[in-house]
Enzyme design. Sequence first.
Site, PDB file in Angstrom:
ATOM      1  N   SER A   1       0.833  -1.188   0.000  1.00 55.32           N
ATOM      2  CA  SER A   1       0.000   0.000   0.000  1.00 55.32           C
ATOM      3  C   SER A   1       0.884   1.261   0.000  1.00 55.32           C
ATOM      4  O   SER A   1       1.787   1.366  -0.820  1.00 55.32           O
ATOM      5  CB  SER A   1      -0.944  -0.065   1.209  1.00 55.32           C
ATOM      6  OG  SER A   1      -2.095   0.675   0.993  1.00 55.32           O
TER       7      SER A   1
ATOM      8  N   ASP B   1      -7.939  -4.157  -7.575  1.00 52.31           N
ATOM      9  CA  ASP B   1      -7.586  -3.807  -6.201  1.00 52.31           C
ATOM     10  C   ASP B   1      -8.757  -3.094  -5.526  1.00 52.31           C
ATOM     11  O   ASP B   1      -9.235  -2.070  -6.008  1.00 52.31           O
ATOM     12  CB  ASP B   1      -6.355  -2.916  -6.212  1.00 52.31           C
ATOM     13  CG  ASP B   1      -5.800  -2.735  -4.822  1.00 52.31           C
ATOM     14  OD1 ASP B   1      -4.685  -3.202  -4.578  1.00 52.31           O
ATOM     15  OD2 ASP B   1      -6.489  -2.131  -3.969  1.00 52.31           O
TER      16      ASP B   1
ATOM     17  N   HIS C   1      -6.617  -6.479  -1.574  1.00 51.30           N
ATOM     18  CA  HIS C   1      -5.610  -5.432  -1.403  1.00 51.30           C
ATOM     19  C   HIS C   1      -4.522  -5.972  -0.475  1.00 51.30           C
ATOM     20  O   HIS C   1      -4.857  -6.509   0.581  1.00 51.30           O
ATOM     21  CB  HIS C   1      -6.277  -4.199  -0.791  1.00 51.30           C
ATOM     22  CG  HIS C   1      -5.374  -3.018  -0.598  1.00 51.30           C
ATOM     23  ND1 HIS C   1      -4.824  -2.329  -1.654  1.00 51.30           N
ATOM     24  CD2 HIS C   1      -4.954  -2.387   0.514  1.00 51.30           C
ATOM     25  CE1 HIS C   1      -4.094  -1.324  -1.186  1.00 51.30           C
ATOM     26  NE2 HIS C   1      -4.144  -1.336   0.136  1.00 51.30           N
TER      27      HIS C   1
END
Length: 411
Positions: free
Chosen positions: A221, A283, A350
């Site tokens: 991330s 995602d 994710h």
Amino acid sequence: MHPLSSSTSASAGPATHRLRLWWRRLGRRGAAGAAAFAFALLAAAFFLAPSRDASAPSTASYPSYGHRLPTLVDLTLVAGARERGAVCLDGTPPGYHWLPGFGEGSDKWLLHLEGGSWCRNLTWCAQRKETNLGSSDHMGRRAEFVGILSDDQLQNPDFYNWNKVKVRYCDGASFSGNVEEEFQDGTPFFFRGQRIWEAVMSELLSKGLSRAKEAFLTGCSAGGLSTYINCDDFRALVPKASTDLRKKFTHCSSDMEPGQCIFPREVAKGIHTPMFILNPAYDVWQVEHVLSPEGSDPERLWQNCRLDITKCDSKQLETLQGFRKELLDAISEFKKKKDWGMFINACFIHCQSMNSLTWHSPSAPRINNKTIAESVGDWFFNRREVKEIDCEYPCNPTCHNAVLDQAYKEE
Ligand SMILES: *[C@@H]1O[C@H](CO)[C@@H](O)[C@H](O)[C@H]1NC(C)=O
Ligand SMILES: *[C@@H]1O[C@H](CO)[C@@H](O)[C@H](O)[C@H]1NC(C)=O
């Protein structure tokens, strides 16, 4: 590139506005167009994202896989950090969790940069100062080491015995700011991500990283973006081996922050260190905040699809396929790089490296019957070329597709 820079603040408003206007005109213009537009807006959209932990989607609730419970690793605060001004948003020292390696892994190091979105204005950054993402006073003292950080061979076949470090994220801007000024509007704020990176690296070098035979920088991330930014710097720092060795053994990998693809797309062109890109084609963070943010959808037509891909209608799926195509186009030039690797699966999720079930387990997502852990390992150790691009959703039955709940959405 600090979120508080004036150009950013100025661009955020108009971007939202354009997105709204454009979305209304979406109609029949086609899925590819929709994705192209969203992609071009990734950078701006990222600044609009809430400052909650971006690694939150529901994978965290999967049970852990392995022959025992995850190892808990204590938090270490960086010594002398305050003196160097290398501090979290609120002025507290930054930290990391270090699990020493053993056996053949004792001179090998894997670092993981924690994610958690960005804070984009002083209100948000002030709220963040009261959380683990802005202050070490609020960080849990122990972290569970799972997935790529696990020391369990069953769960992490190639890196289980390495030294592993989880670097905590508390600067609000992907370990990238370096603002001298300590006050904004009379309130103390420290935007010192770059200094945190340097201070943590310098401490780890003194603890053995400088003698590493092999090193692997990873992140997820917002931490995934950091790997792109700091990759070549990392390679220059470790180890004291010859340039050839460094070339061979220092690698980077990221679970790309979906809202940051636009940055890696540019940054990656200049990277000399071999990289592995791990990114789902759909995602959830990107779908929720970039492709179809709530603000762009006043009639809430995307609400169900945004939270659960099985709820998307055929037209929405068409838009998602266009979005995937856009990602594949963007990474096509990196596919040509001989020593790079990638794993782009058809899942709605994710951050897949920090979870035992998605990283490596009997029910982990696979491409060509290989888990993510096996694919990353095959690439890292040159066992085969790994440039895995999955088919289109819903083709892959091994996916763990996240289902987000209302609470997650409204955070
Ligand atoms: C900060 O960002 C949030 C989220 O976009 C927004 O609601 C708030 O109005 C912003 N505050 C300021 C002072 O710009
Ligand atoms: C897939 O891999 C597993 C081992 O991970 C193996 O047992 C199985 O036979 C393989 N399946 C196919 C179809 O190759």
